[in-house]
Structures are given as structure tokens and as C-alpha cells.
Motif scaffolding. Sequence first.
Motif, PDB file in Angstrom:
ATOM      1  N   GLU A   3       1.457  -0.943   0.141  1.00  0.00           N
ATOM      2  CA  GLU A   3      -0.026  -0.057   0.022  1.00  0.00           C
ATOM      3  C   GLU A   3       1.394   1.082  -0.158  1.00  0.00           C
ATOM      4  OE1 GLU A   3      -2.523  -0.380   3.798  1.00  0.00           O
ATOM      5  OE2 GLU A   3      -3.694  -1.978   2.357  1.00  0.00           O
ATOM      6  N   GLY A  25      -3.131  -3.821  -9.311  1.00  0.00           N
ATOM      7  CA  GLY A  25      -2.224  -2.165 -10.147  1.00  0.00           C
ATOM      8  C   GLY A  25      -2.030  -2.071 -11.156  1.00  0.00           C
ATOM      9  N   ASP A  26      -1.078  -1.591 -11.543  1.00  0.00           N
ATOM     10  CA  ASP A  26      -0.138  -1.794 -12.877  1.00  0.00           C
ATOM     11  C   ASP A  26       0.934  -1.342 -12.390  1.00  0.00           C
ATOM     12  OD1 ASP A  26      -0.111  -1.936 -15.284  1.00  0.00           O
ATOM     13  OD2 ASP A  26      -1.576  -0.353 -16.224  1.00  0.00           O
TER      14      ASP A  26
END
Length: 153
Positions: A3, A25-26
Amino acid sequence: ALEKISARIAVSEYARRTLVEHLGGDAVVIPNGVDVDFFARAEPKTAWQGGTLGFIGRIDEPRKGLPVLMKALPAILAARPETRLLVAGRGDEEEAVASLPGAMRERVEFLGMVSDEDKARLLRSVDVYVAPNTGGESFGIILVEALSAGAPV
């Protein structure tokens, strides 16, 4: 901990997809860099020149493909008996040549782990760099290094 990461990078599209698949996510693809001049300016080693194939990688890592090369070596030596193979990397050398007929084993020279300088010299010295990689790697940086040294791949 994930995070707290505000941005992610991956060395290839394959690595990006793996990251997204497993962590969500990316990521932005930023390929590994290679100091091309370091390889291009390396001084060839005379003892490594002449009818030489080169392979660099962990001997016992299946993705690096040394068993594929060992399987092809008898056909290569039948066509070009003067050929020798230089192998740089760690692993079980005896196991690597176990599939070869005894007389052909002397055509394979194991160098063990080499310094970055000797890796560049090896790549500048060989007639052909052989890359029998079987897949599953995100980016084969050794290919860029070999090409930077002027070695046909």
C-alpha cells in the motif's frame, strides 16, 4: 508494505503482466539498461577466439537452455568438428555434459563464474553467442549484452 508503493516499474511487458496478475495495480515498463560501450570496447581474448560458440548462464537453470544446446552439440560438431563451446556460469559441469559422447566432452570448456570484464571479453571473442533459452524469463539481458559486444546471436 504494498500500500505504501506509489509507483511500480517492470523490465518488460511480460514482467508487468506477472506483477499485475499476482499483486494487482499496474506498472510502467522501463527496460533494463546496458552499458553498450563497456561491451563494445572489451578486448577479445585470443585463447577464446576461433571456431567458438559461447553460452553464459546458470548451468542447472532449465530456462537458460543449456540442455537444449548440449542436445544440439553432436550435430554442430558433425558439421564443424573444430568447434568448441565456452560455458560461463555456475552449476554442475559433469551433469551438463553427461549426455554427450566422451570424445565430444573435450569440446566443451567450463569457465565457471566470470567477472563482468571477462563476460564482456568472452562476448567479444566468440564467433556466435548461443541463446537456447526456453522461455519464462521477463527479459534476456544477456542478448543485449552479446549484441553490444558485436557477437552474432
